[in-house]
Design an enzyme around this catalytic site. Structure first.
Site, PDB file in Angstrom:
ATOM      1  N   CYS A 134     -19.792  21.872 -37.356  1.00 33.81           N
ATOM      2  CA  CYS A 134     -20.375  21.962 -36.021  1.00 33.81           C
ATOM      3  C   CYS A 134     -19.572  22.914 -35.127  1.00 33.81           C
ATOM      4  O   CYS A 134     -19.568  24.107 -35.354  1.00 33.81           O
ATOM      5  CB  CYS A 134     -20.512  20.568 -35.426  1.00 33.81           C
ATOM      6  SG  CYS A 134     -21.713  20.459 -34.089  1.00 33.81           S
ATOM      7  N   HIS A 135     -18.869  22.410 -34.103  1.00 34.21           N
ATOM      8  CA  HIS A 135     -17.998  23.267 -33.292  1.00 34.21           C
ATOM      9  C   HIS A 135     -16.599  23.401 -33.893  1.00 34.21           C
ATOM     10  O   HIS A 135     -15.781  24.155 -33.370  1.00 34.21           O
ATOM     11  CB  HIS A 135     -17.877  22.730 -31.868  1.00 34.21           C
ATOM     12  CG  HIS A 135     -19.123  22.869 -31.042  1.00 34.21           C
ATOM     13  ND1 HIS A 135     -20.103  21.901 -31.022  1.00 34.21           N
ATOM     14  CD2 HIS A 135     -19.557  23.857 -30.218  1.00 34.21           C
ATOM     15  CE1 HIS A 135     -21.079  22.275 -30.210  1.00 34.21           C
ATOM     16  NE2 HIS A 135     -20.787  23.458 -29.714  1.00 34.21           N
ATOM     17  N   GLU A 166     -27.056  24.846 -28.994  1.00 36.29           N
ATOM     18  CA  GLU A 166     -26.281  24.788 -27.750  1.00 36.29           C
ATOM     19  C   GLU A 166     -27.213  24.821 -26.539  1.00 36.29           C
ATOM     20  O   GLU A 166     -27.040  24.064 -25.573  1.00 36.29           O
ATOM     21  CB  GLU A 166     -25.284  25.954 -27.691  1.00 36.29           C
ATOM     22  CG  GLU A 166     -24.098  25.725 -26.768  1.00 36.29           C
ATOM     23  CD  GLU A 166     -23.118  24.715 -27.312  1.00 36.29           C
ATOM     24  OE1 GLU A 166     -23.226  23.522 -26.929  1.00 36.29           O
ATOM     25  OE2 GLU A 166     -22.231  25.086 -28.107  1.00 36.29           O
TER      26      GLU A 166
END
Length: 229
Positions: A134-135, A166
């Site tokens: 993910c991030h 996002e």
């Protein structure tokens, strides 16, 4: 000897708009299940050490997820993390794989943390498994490999939280950069993503394993276990 996994969590818990953030529950809980099922030893670190902030929004969003609910019973896992600088220079010899869960926190600290960058480069140069979901890949976008001076992502097929995802959670305006754009740039245009936002997507390129979003976390854990088998 049991395989050893080093998990690095963010120390960043609140954004400039006051919105709480941190690491995202299923992105650690689901891979953790895979690690423990495989009999691995897991050590958890963070830039500041001590408590690594858990994004409260992820607790609420996954309150019906059995794995996440069970994981919440083991707070000591993320409330007593090792400080990152205690691991540089030795962890790449001691651990078999490095894993970065996501949440928005890594965008603000791990993306620019020099100690984390050095740790990652050491794992890459030792030929160890390096992974994120993910991030979490925000931790990779600014890492240069000392022996080449080039991005660790150069020429690598990778994935991570997409611009569309996002935008859909209305967080783009608060981000220091867009992860998809940075990964595309660092990899030389080799960023890929699922056909639809929020669909699972896991990419394995050599010893580098990346996942796009929360739905990809279990798959990332499975691929780490496969890589170490």
């Amino acid at each position: 000897m049991a395989k050893k996994i080093l998990v690095v969590l963010t120390s960043y818990g609140k954004m400039s708009n006051g919105h709480p953030t941190g690491w995202y529950l299923p992105e650690f809980a689901h891979p953790y299940d895979e690690f423990k099922s495989a009999g691995y030893d897991v050590t958890v670190a963070s830039p500041h050490g001590g408590v690594a902030p858990l994004d409260p929004g992820s607790v609420n969003a996954f309150k019906s997820d059995e794995s996440c609910v069970k994981f919440l019973e083991h707070k000591s896992i993320w409330e007593n993390t090792v400080k990152l600088d205690a691991l540089v220079g030795k962890a790449a010899d001691e651990y078999d794989a490095l894993f970065y869960p996501g949440g928005h926190g890594p965008m603000f600290d791990l993306a620019t943390d020099a100690t984390s960058h050095r740790l990652i480069a050491e794992f890459v140069e030792k030929g160890k498994v390096v992974s994120a979901v993910c991030h979490g890949p925000a931790a990779f976008v600014n890492v240069k490999i000392p022996s080449t001076g080039e991005s660790m992502l150069k020429g690598k097929t990778v994935t991570g939280f997409s611009n569309a995802e996002e935008d859909s959670v209305s967080m783009s305006q608060y981000m220091p950069f867009m992860l998809e754009d940075k990964m595309r740039e660092a990899s030389g245009g080799k960023y890929v993503k699922a056909d639809e936002p929020w669909g699972p997507k896991v990419v394995v390129d050599g010893k580098l394993i990346t996942g796009q979003n929360p739905a990809s976390a279990k798959g990332v854990g499975e691929e780490i276990v496969k890589a170490l088998a």
